[in-house]
Design a protein around this motif. Structure first.
Motif, mmCIF file in Angstrom:
data_model
loop_
_atom_site.group_PDB
_atom_site.id
_atom_site.type_symbol
_atom_site.label_atom_id
_atom_site.label_comp_id
_atom_site.label_asym_id
_atom_site.label_seq_id
_atom_site.Cartn_x
_atom_site.Cartn_y
_atom_site.Cartn_z
ATOM 1 N N THR B 303 26.474 88.138 -22.714
ATOM 2 C CA THR B 303 27.245 89.072 -23.518
ATOM 3 C C THR B 303 28.590 89.281 -22.837
ATOM 4 O OG1 THR B 303 25.169 90.187 -24.046
ATOM 5 C CG2 THR B 303 27.208 91.352 -24.590
ATOM 6 N N ASP B 305 32.647 91.154 -23.478
ATOM 7 C CA ASP B 305 33.546 91.930 -24.350
ATOM 8 C C ASP B 305 34.956 91.361 -24.301
ATOM 9 O OD1 ASP B 305 34.459 92.656 -21.888
ATOM 10 O OD2 ASP B 305 34.414 94.821 -22.258
ATOM 11 N N GLY B 308 37.046 91.938 -27.231
ATOM 12 C CA GLY B 308 37.186 93.318 -27.692
ATOM 13 C C GLY B 308 35.838 94.014 -27.688
ATOM 14 N N GLY B 309 34.951 93.602 -28.572
ATOM 15 C CA GLY B 309 33.610 94.171 -28.609
ATOM 16 C C GLY B 309 32.627 93.199 -28.014
ATOM 17 N N PRO B 310 31.417 93.653 -27.752
ATOM 18 C CA PRO B 310 30.423 92.752 -27.178
ATOM 19 C C PRO B 310 30.006 91.667 -28.162
ATOM 20 C CG PRO B 310 29.440 94.872 -27.685
ATOM 21 C CD PRO B 310 30.909 95.022 -27.922
ATOM 22 N N GLN B 311 30.046 90.433 -27.704
ATOM 23 C CA GLN B 311 29.609 89.292 -28.508
ATOM 24 C C GLN B 311 28.897 88.316 -27.576
ATOM 25 O OE1 GLN B 311 29.746 89.083 -31.722
ATOM 26 N NE2 GLN B 311 31.277 90.637 -32.275
ATOM 27 N N SER B 330 30.667 93.615 -35.342
ATOM 28 C CA SER B 330 31.488 93.895 -34.169
ATOM 29 C C SER B 330 30.654 94.101 -32.914
ATOM 30 C CB SER B 330 32.323 95.152 -34.426
ATOM 31 O OG SER B 330 31.457 96.240 -34.682
ATOM 32 N N TYR B 331 29.324 94.055 -33.047
ATOM 33 C CA TYR B 331 28.494 94.311 -31.868
ATOM 34 C C TYR B 331 27.288 93.371 -31.894
ATOM 35 C CZ TYR B 331 25.798 96.896 -28.353
ATOM 36 O OH TYR B 331 25.110 97.268 -27.236
ATOM 37 N N HIS B 348 21.983 93.607 -32.841
ATOM 38 C CA HIS B 348 23.124 93.569 -33.739
ATOM 39 C C HIS B 348 23.324 94.964 -34.312
ATOM 40 C CE1 HIS B 348 25.757 92.352 -37.020
ATOM 41 N NE2 HIS B 348 24.929 92.941 -37.860
ATOM 42 N N ARG B 349 24.554 95.439 -34.252
ATOM 43 C CA ARG B 349 24.804 96.733 -34.870
ATOM 44 C C ARG B 349 25.268 96.508 -36.295
ATOM 45 N NH1 ARG B 349 28.951 100.388 -32.039
ATOM 46 N NH2 ARG B 349 30.397 99.015 -33.111
#
Lengths: 370, 429
Positions: B303, B305, B308-311, B330-331, B348-349
């Motif tokens: 993981t 970031d 920008g966001g966690p991927q 985005s998450y 996954h959000r």
């Protein structure tokens, strides 16, 4: 292209030479008489000088003639006045006779002198004309010589030019020949290559033809095979149709017996078709409801199950006609059929067609698995 | 009249020939039922005297997998103990596809369990075996039977005999107590392997199932330990300054991937366990953490970031190339790779909070598997059919499970306190 340019350079001198020749001819033929009157006026001084050297014995006459000629030339009136004055003086000095004779003599002398003067003048004029002519001839000759010289020079130059050109031409030719030779060689080479290619091509063509031949043969064989199969198929169909016909005949005979009118039999046939469609739908629905797709089945999984039913729709046999390669999947398909059976709807079909729906295939292929 | 009759005859004949072709009829079946496979696990004969209800354990195992729907015992008219006693029509009428029967007998060397599996609709016997187990091995024997039944029916190796590790916590502040447990895959038979008054995190199974790596804060600074389960012996592997987190064993068990912040922001490192040699894998100004090995050991998922966001990203260990894998939402974090290497499970959000999701690497399609929200720490079963995760229930952390296709979900029995960070073991011998 170069040759063409040089040709233009050659033409100009040629044109000039022709023009010059024409000019010479024009000068010799046309301009000579024109010049003649011009010459005396200019050459008078020369002529006088020549005469003083050559005509010493005629000094007096010449003097007189000169004076007379000058007088005559200048003005006839002056000469006449002088003569009159001399006559008057003679008359005054001599006797009347003497005077007469003298006068006569004077007259004679005067006439003689006049004649003489005229002759001299004429001779002089002729001489001058001759001289002028000679000089003109000389000039003409000199001119001719000059021109000839110039012509020779021009010719020499032209010759030199020709030679140069010839040499250049020769050089060009040599180069051209060399070039031609090279070209010939290149062409020969190209020819050789072409031939080689042609041979290769021919070889390829032969091969292609051989292959095409082989292909044709294969196709012909395949075609023959197809035809055989088609014939076999046609035969099968013919037999099936014959059978169907026989069955139909038998059935229709049965129907004939069974039903009261023809209209009823048609209605029955339509009903049979409708019932058949609804039977297929019912089987599909029942099997789909009973089919539990096992986990982790690959997307392309497909199995075909052959189904045989008993007269009342009970399951006689369900067998894997074509396996999916996954035993769990195959079994799920079989179980779906077994769970969906019996297919009692078969009995809703017209009795005559029930037989035809007691055997069918089911193809299990999940459309979308999560 | 005669002409008319001939015409009708021809019409009827046509109808007949068209119907005659129905013999070659093929019906396409493209949809299946949404239900799980109905199965009946008949209580094993003479099993009442045993401390464990073998048939119950088997039925629960199968049900938990999501692929089976065990028949309620009250619905069983008959309780056959062997295939000879089975009247298939009876079970077929109950729409049961499979039937498990068995008999238990006490022997000198333990308990003998004879069981059989039958395909009810095909009226075939698929499996028959006798298992001998010690008195304290009855649950294990039951899980073994579940494995056999599962594999016989689905062609997939069962994972019911595996174990799970998880962390519990009780109390807050100075009275807080943390513990590391391992239990059977059904949540029973739990054992505490470590207790501490400081947090314990990120348990990870060694590929042979004999050791656990985890992060402990017991020295007031996070450190990675490796503990042998049989002996309880343990060793501190790293205690670098900053974060020491998320250990993950390489498939060959020789190396440990981890996230360290000793050089700045957390980055992924590899440690060779024999030599303690450390190799830095990622160099990135962002946070790189939660490494997970691909089954072939050639790449690491993690993981980051950095965008920008966690991927989720993948690092190729040979070429060093890095590739972003997730683009949905985005998450996306905490990836775990399925044993086939073709699917990843992650958090996954989505619109309904944090969910367990599955992404097929072939088409990058992301499918949300849970609906509960608050899911964290997914861990995939060694056969790839189930995912266990932590979630919240009534303010407490509990363990949940979901089948890999999302069809079935379950809860593991609540342990005491807050349960977190489950880790599914490999297949155990």
């Amino acid at each position: 292209m170069a040759r063409h340019e040089r040709r233009v350079g050659y033409g100009l001198p040629l044109l000039l030479a022709v023009a010059l020749h024409l000019a010479i001819v024009a000068v010799t033929v046309i301009r000579f008489p024109e010049r003649a009157p011009e010459a005396p006026s200019r050459d008078i001084v020369q002529a006088t000088l020549i005469r003083t050297e050559t005509t010493t014995d005629q000094a007096q006459r010449a003097q007189q003639a000169r004076a007379r000629a000058a007088a005559r030339q200048d003005a006839d009136a002056d000469a006449a006045e002088q003569a009159v004055a001399e006559q008057e003086a003679a008359e005054r000095e001599a006797a009347e006779q003497a005077a007469a004779r003298q006068a006569e003599e004077a007259e004679r002398q005067q006439q003689q002198a006049r004649e003489e003067a005229r002759r001299a003048a004429e001779e002089e004029a002729a001489r001058r004309a001759e001289q002028a002519e000679r000089q003109a001839r000389e000039r003409e000759e000199a001119e001719r010589q000059r021109q000839a010289e110039a012509e020779r020079q021009r010719q020499a130059e032209a010759e030199a030019e020709r030679q140069r050109q010839a040499e250049a031409e020769a050089e060009r030719q040599r180069q051209a020949e060399a070039e031609a030779e090279r070209q010939r060689q290149a062409e020969a080479e190209a020819e050789r290559q072409r031939q080689a290619e042609a041979e290769a091509e021919a070889e390829a063509e032969r091969q292609r033809q051989a292959e095409a031949e082989a292909e044709r043969q294969r196709q012909a064989e395949a075609e023959a095979e197809r035809q055989r199969q088609a014939e076999a198929e046609a035969e099968r169909q013919r037999q099936a149709e014959a059978q169907a016909r026989r069955a139909a005949e038998a059935a229709s005979q049965g129907l004939d017996r069974a039903i009261e009118g023809e209209a009823d039999s048609v209605a029955d046939a339509r009903q049979a078709a409708e019932a058949a469609n609804s039977f297929i739908t019912l089987v599909r629905r029942a099997v789909e409801q009973a089919w539990v797709i096992p986990p982790n089945v690959s997307d392309g999984a497909r199995a075909e199950v052959s189904v045989r039913l008993g007269p009342s729709g009970e399951l006689f046999a369900a067998t894997i006609e074509q396996s999916s390669g996954n035993s769990a999947f195959d079994r799920s398909a079989l179980q779906a059929v077994e769970a969906a059976a019996p297919f009692a709807e078969l009995r809703q079909l017209p009795a005559s067609v029930q037989r035809d729906y007691r055997q069918f295939n089911l193809r299990f292929q999940p459309g979308e698995i999560r | 009249m005669n002409v008319l009759k001939t015409t009708w005859l021809a019409a009827v004949l046509l109808a007949w020939t068209s119907l005659a072709q129905a013999a070659d009829l093929t019906i396409e079946i493209t949809r299946g039922s949404d239900r799980a496979t109905p199965i009946a696990v008949v209580p094993f004969a003479d099993g009442e005297s045993l401390p464990q209800d073998i048939a119950r354990i088997v039925a629960d195992d199968l049900e938990r997998s999501g692929y089976f729907e065990p028949l309620a015992r009250e619905a069983m008219f008959d309780r056959p103990a062997s295939s000879e006693e089975v009247r298939f029509g009876e079970w077929s009428a109950l729409d049961v596809r499979y039937l498990v029967v068995g008999r238990v007998s006490r022997e000198a060397d333990g308990v003998r369990i004879a069981y059989e599996l039958m395909d009810v609709s095909g009226q075939r016997r698929l499996l028959g075996e006798t298992v001998t187990a010690g008195g304290d091995e009855l649950r294990g024997a039951a899980h073994y039977i579940s494995d056999q039944v599962f594999e016989a029916i689905t062609d997939i190796r069962g994972a019911f005999s595996t174990r799970i590790a998880y962390v519990t916590s009780r109390g807050i502040g100075d009275s807080a107590a943390y513990a590391l447990h391992i239990a059977d895959a059904d949540g029973r038979n739990s054992q505490q392997v470590l207790a501490s008054d400081q947090p314990i995190m990120s348990p990870a199974w060694s590929p042979d199932g004999t050791k656990l790596a985890y992060v402990s804060f017991e020295t007031e600074r996070p450190a990675i330990y490796v503990q042998e389960l049989a002996s309880g012996r343990r060793a501190k592997v790293t205690a670098f300054e900053g974060l020491n987190s998320a250990p993950a064993w390489s498939p060959d068990g020789r190396r440990l991937a981890m996230s360290l912040s000793k050089d700045g922001q957390p980055d992924i490192y590899l440690m060779t366990l024999d030599s303690r040699e450390l190799r830095r894998v990622t160099r990135n100004p962002g946070i790189d953490t939660e490494p997970a090995w691909a089954p072939d050991g050639r790449s690491l998922l993690f993981t980051s970031d950095r965008s920008g966001g966690p991927q989720i990203y993948r690092h190729d260990l040979r070429s060093g190339e890095e590739e972003r894998l997730t683009f949905t939402g985005s998450y996306n974090a905490r990836a775990r790779v399925a044993p086939d290497g073709e699917t990843i499970f992650l958090i996954h959000r989505g619109g309904n909070g944090f969910q367990v999701a599955r992404q097929d690497l072939a088409n990058d399609r992301l499918v949300t598997l849970t609906q509960t929200g608050n899911a964290e720490s997914p861990s995939v079963a060694p056969n790839g059919t189930m995912v266990i995760f932590a979630t919240q229930q009534g303010g407490n952390g509990v363990l949940g499970g979901v089948s890999a296709d999302g069809r079935a979900s379950f809860r593991l029995p609540a342990a005491q306190g807050d349960v977190r960070e489950p880790a599914w073991s490999p297949f155990l011998q």
